[in-house]
Every structure is written in structure tokens, then in C-alpha cells.
Write an enzyme that holds these catalytic residues in place. Structure first.
Site, PDB file in Angstrom:
ATOM      1  N   HIS A   1     -42.505 -39.840 -71.562  1.00  0.00           N
ATOM      2  CA  HIS A   1     -42.900 -38.719 -72.010  1.00  0.00           C
ATOM      3  C   HIS A   1     -44.341 -38.871 -72.436  1.00  0.00           C
ATOM      4  O   HIS A   1     -44.452 -40.017 -72.933  1.00  0.00           O
ATOM      5  CB  HIS A   1     -42.400 -38.245 -73.277  1.00  0.00           C
ATOM      6  CG  HIS A   1     -40.935 -38.158 -72.976  1.00  0.00           C
ATOM      7  ND1 HIS A   1     -40.486 -36.758 -72.266  1.00  0.00           N
ATOM      8  CD2 HIS A   1     -39.775 -38.714 -73.186  1.00  0.00           C
ATOM      9  CE1 HIS A   1     -39.301 -36.700 -71.980  1.00  0.00           C
ATOM     10  NE2 HIS A   1     -38.604 -37.754 -72.496  1.00  0.00           N
TER      11      HIS A   1
ATOM     12  N   ARG B   1     -42.816 -33.926 -82.591  1.00  0.00           N
ATOM     13  CA  ARG B   1     -42.650 -32.355 -82.390  1.00  0.00           C
ATOM     14  C   ARG B   1     -41.830 -31.711 -82.910  1.00  0.00           C
ATOM     15  O   ARG B   1     -41.058 -32.155 -83.694  1.00  0.00           O
ATOM     16  CB  ARG B   1     -43.098 -32.333 -80.876  1.00  0.00           C
ATOM     17  CG  ARG B   1     -44.346 -33.080 -80.448  1.00  0.00           C
ATOM     18  CD  ARG B   1     -44.557 -33.244 -79.017  1.00  0.00           C
ATOM     19  NE  ARG B   1     -44.806 -31.755 -78.466  1.00  0.00           N
ATOM     20  CZ  ARG B   1     -44.738 -31.194 -77.338  1.00  0.00           C
ATOM     21  NH1 ARG B   1     -44.493 -32.103 -76.369  1.00  0.00           N
ATOM     22  NH2 ARG B   1     -45.086 -29.929 -76.983  1.00  0.00           N
TER      23      ARG B   1
HETATM   24  C1  DQA Z   1     -42.929 -33.801 -72.203  1.00  0.00           C
HETATM   25  C2  DQA Z   1     -42.128 -33.755 -73.572  1.00  0.00           C
HETATM   26  C3  DQA Z   1     -41.089 -32.463 -73.281  1.00  0.00           C
HETATM   27  O1  DQA Z   1     -40.647 -32.104 -74.751  1.00  0.00           O
HETATM   28  C4  DQA Z   1     -41.861 -31.316 -72.604  1.00  0.00           C
HETATM   29  O2  DQA Z   1     -40.962 -30.235 -72.436  1.00  0.00           O
HETATM   30  C5  DQA Z   1     -42.587 -31.414 -71.610  1.00  0.00           C
HETATM   31  C6  DQA Z   1     -43.415 -32.699 -71.459  1.00  0.00           C
HETATM   32  C7  DQA Z   1     -43.856 -35.052 -72.292  1.00  0.00           C
HETATM   33  O3  DQA Z   1     -44.249 -35.514 -71.449  1.00  0.00           O
HETATM   34  O4  DQA Z   1     -44.490 -35.110 -73.142  1.00  0.00           O
HETATM   35  O5  DQA Z   1     -42.815 -30.588 -70.479  1.00  0.00           O
HETATM   36  O6  DQA Z   1     -41.822 -34.422 -71.372  1.00  0.00           O
END
Ligand code: DQA
Length: 146
Positions: free
Chosen positions: A101, A108
């Protein structure tokens, strides 16, 4: 022949660069694809980089990786928090999986703290921005060669 690592990206990641830059930065998905390509050349890997907004398409790609690829790096984006199907497909692939991520999901909203993928992933990288993809590939290169 270099081992193939499939780098998969889930929904809305095609919007990187313009999407919530305060959270995800200004790099585009094309920039991340370039970084992965450069890392692959340095590490002697063959990287296939893909993004989709359609969960079934992602499932088909994971199914197709089983015989062909050596590992999967995946940023499942929002499906991280919702999809048992993606978790099951990753298990069925019998491949090492690294979850990435861009943001640190743990700082968050509470709904981002649970991942259906983390429990079956070999490793999880979050909060490193695009460098998370590079770190995942460098690690896999070492592991696949070792
Ligand atoms: C994400 C984190 C997720 O919660 C979010 O829905 C995303 C991006 C990240 O790369 O930080 O679309 O996967």
C-alpha cells in the site's frame, strides 16, 4: 529466463497523480510502472505490471499466474478491505504474495485497518509510497535467487 513477477493494482489506482495527492502523492501509476521496470532490470526479474477497476479481471489474472509466474506483488486498493474472493484466488495461486500500500493504512480510517490479504501474504509493505513496490521486488529477487 528471468522469473516473472506479476505486479497487480486494484481500483482507482489509475487515478494516481490527481487522486488525493495529500494522501497518495503526485506520482502517477505510469511512474510506478517505470520504477518497477527499472527495478526489474537491476534485479534480473521480468515484471508484468497491471491495473484494473474490475474485480473479476483481477481474479482472472491471479488464476493465470499460477503456472506462469514466480510471485505476485499486489496493491489490492479498496478490495483489500472487502474481498474474500481475492484472498482465495491468491491462496489458490500457491505463489508467494507481497501486499503493498502506498499509504500507511493504519494511520487512516478504521475500515482500512483490516485486510483480507495480509493473513495470507508473505509480507506487507505500507506507508513507503512507491518505494514499497521497489522494496517488494528487491526482496523477491533475493528470495527467488537464493
Ligand atoms: C491503498 C489503501 C487503500 O485503503 C485504498 O482503498 C487505496 C489505496 C494504498 O495504496 O495506500 O485505494 O491500497
Amino acid at each position: 529466463m528471468s522469473p516473472i513477477v506479476l505486479v497487480l493494482n486494484g481500483p482507482n489506482l489509475n487515478l494516481l497523480g490527481t487522486r488525493e495527492p495529500g494522501v497518495y502523492g503526485h506520482e502517477t501509476l505510469a511512474d510506478i510502472a517505470d520504477l518497477c521496470g527499472q527495478t526489474a532490470r537491476e534485479e534480473g526479474l521480468n515484471v508484468e505490471f497491471r491495473q484494473t477497476n474490475h474485480e473479476g479481471e483481477l481474479l482472472d489474472w491471479i488464476h493465470g499466474a499460477r503456472q506462469r509466474c514466480a510471485a505476485i506483488v499486489i496493491n489490492p486498493a479498496a478490495w483489500t478491505h472487502t474481498s474474500v474472493a481475492i484472498r482465495d484466488a491468491l491462496v489458490a495461486s500457491e505463489l508467494p504474495v507481497i501486499e503493498v500500500h502506498l499509504s500507511n493504512v493504519h494511520t487512516r480510517e478504521a475500515f482500512r485497518h483490516h485486510s483480507f490479504v495480509s493473513g495470507i501474504a508473505q509480507a506487507v509493505l505500507c506507508g513507503f509510497g512507491s518505494n514499497g513496490y521497489r522494496l517488494a521486488l528487491q526482496h523477491l529477487s533475493r528470495q527467488l535467487k537464493g
